[in-house]
Scaffold this motif. Structure first.
Motif, short mmCIF file in Angstrom:
data_model
loop_
_atom_site.label_atom_id
_atom_site.label_comp_id
_atom_site.label_asym_id
_atom_site.label_seq_id
_atom_site.Cartn_x
_atom_site.Cartn_y
_atom_site.Cartn_z
N ALA A 40 45.02 53.69 61.26
CA ALA A 40 43.76 53.63 61.97
C ALA A 40 43.93 52.73 63.20
O ALA A 40 44.82 51.87 63.22
CB ALA A 40 42.67 53.08 61.06
N LYS A 43 45.11 48.93 63.23
CA LYS A 43 45.61 48.59 61.90
C LYS A 43 47.06 49.03 61.75
O LYS A 43 47.54 49.89 62.48
CB LYS A 43 44.75 49.24 60.82
CG LYS A 43 43.33 48.71 60.78
CD LYS A 43 42.58 49.25 59.57
CE LYS A 43 41.19 48.67 59.48
NZ LYS A 43 40.45 49.17 58.28
N SER A 62 43.00 52.74 47.43
CA SER A 62 41.77 53.20 48.08
C SER A 62 41.57 54.72 48.02
O SER A 62 40.46 55.20 48.28
CB SER A 62 41.74 52.75 49.53
OG SER A 62 42.87 53.25 50.23
N LYS A 86 35.72 59.51 53.06
CA LYS A 86 34.86 58.42 53.48
C LYS A 86 35.17 58.08 54.95
O LYS A 86 36.28 58.34 55.42
CB LYS A 86 35.11 57.19 52.62
CG LYS A 86 34.93 57.42 51.13
CD LYS A 86 35.30 56.17 50.35
CE LYS A 86 35.13 56.38 48.85
NZ LYS A 86 35.49 55.16 48.08
N PRO A 87 34.22 57.49 55.64
CA PRO A 87 34.49 57.09 57.03
C PRO A 87 35.73 56.20 57.16
O PRO A 87 36.46 56.30 58.16
CB PRO A 87 33.21 56.35 57.43
CG PRO A 87 32.15 56.99 56.61
CD PRO A 87 32.81 57.29 55.29
N GLU A 88 35.99 55.40 56.16
CA GLU A 88 37.17 54.52 56.22
C GLU A 88 38.48 55.27 56.05
O GLU A 88 39.56 54.69 56.20
CB GLU A 88 37.08 53.40 55.18
CG GLU A 88 36.77 53.86 53.78
CD GLU A 88 35.28 53.75 53.46
OE1 GLU A 88 34.44 54.13 54.31
OE2 GLU A 88 34.96 53.31 52.33
N ASP A 89 38.43 56.57 55.76
CA ASP A 89 39.64 57.39 55.72
C ASP A 89 40.03 57.87 57.12
O ASP A 89 41.10 58.48 57.29
CB ASP A 89 39.43 58.60 54.82
CG ASP A 89 39.24 58.24 53.36
OD1 ASP A 89 38.35 58.83 52.71
OD2 ASP A 89 39.97 57.35 52.87
N THR A 90 39.18 57.62 58.10
CA THR A 90 39.46 58.03 59.46
C THR A 90 40.74 57.38 59.96
O THR A 90 40.87 56.15 59.94
CB THR A 90 38.30 57.68 60.39
OG1 THR A 90 37.15 58.44 60.00
CG2 THR A 90 38.62 57.98 61.84
N THR A 119 39.05 62.61 61.08
CA THR A 119 37.88 61.83 61.44
C THR A 119 36.76 62.16 60.47
O THR A 119 36.40 63.32 60.30
CB THR A 119 37.43 62.13 62.87
OG1 THR A 119 38.52 61.86 63.77
CG2 THR A 119 36.24 61.28 63.26
N SER A 122 29.84 59.48 59.07
CA SER A 122 28.88 59.13 58.01
C SER A 122 27.58 59.90 58.16
O SER A 122 27.33 60.55 59.15
CB SER A 122 28.61 57.63 58.05
OG SER A 122 28.12 57.26 59.32
#
Length: 122
Positions: A40, A43, A62, A86-90, A119, A122
């Motif tokens: 990401a 990161k 996760s 989930k959005p955090e998988d973007t 992408t 949410s």
């Protein structure tokens, strides 16, 4: 030269699913290890799914219970089924391969694809 080509990324809403594919330019008689990774913005690249030395699938905490790694040896293709996104998988998702060492979820693999963007909104 080993080439890996990912496909299947895209934009989905939270809760949706995607299947990533990674085609590998190796003989079906060649033994190699592979894994899926993601990065990401801002990161470090992290291991998402790979096969352990006994062939058992391994996942980062996760994604456990949501992602499934599989491989079609006849097609030299690696897959990543991603459910309940989930959005955090973007992230940009990469597949990687190595002919000599099984790095499992580590980033030491020799060969990397160009990546496919996932992408999740949410």
């Amino acid at each position: 030269q080993v080439q890996l080509v990912e496909s299947g990324g895209g934009s989905v809403q939270a809760g949706g699913s995607l299947v990533l594919s990674c085609a590998v330019s190796l003989s079906t008689n060649t033994h190699y290890w592979m894994g899926w990774f993601r990065q990401a913005p801002g990161k470090e690249r992290e291991g998402v799914a790979a096969f352990g030395s006994a062939g058992n699938p391994r996942y980062v905490d996760s994604v456990k219970g949501r992602f499934t790694i599989s491989k079609d040896n006849a097609k030299n293709t690696l897959y990543l089924q991603m459910n309940s996104l989930k959005p955090e998988d973007t992230a940009m998702y990469y597949c990687a391969a190595d002919l000599w060492v099984n790095y499992e979820l580590g980033v030491g693999y020799t060969y990397w694809g160009q990546g496919t963007q996932v992408t999740v909104s949410s």
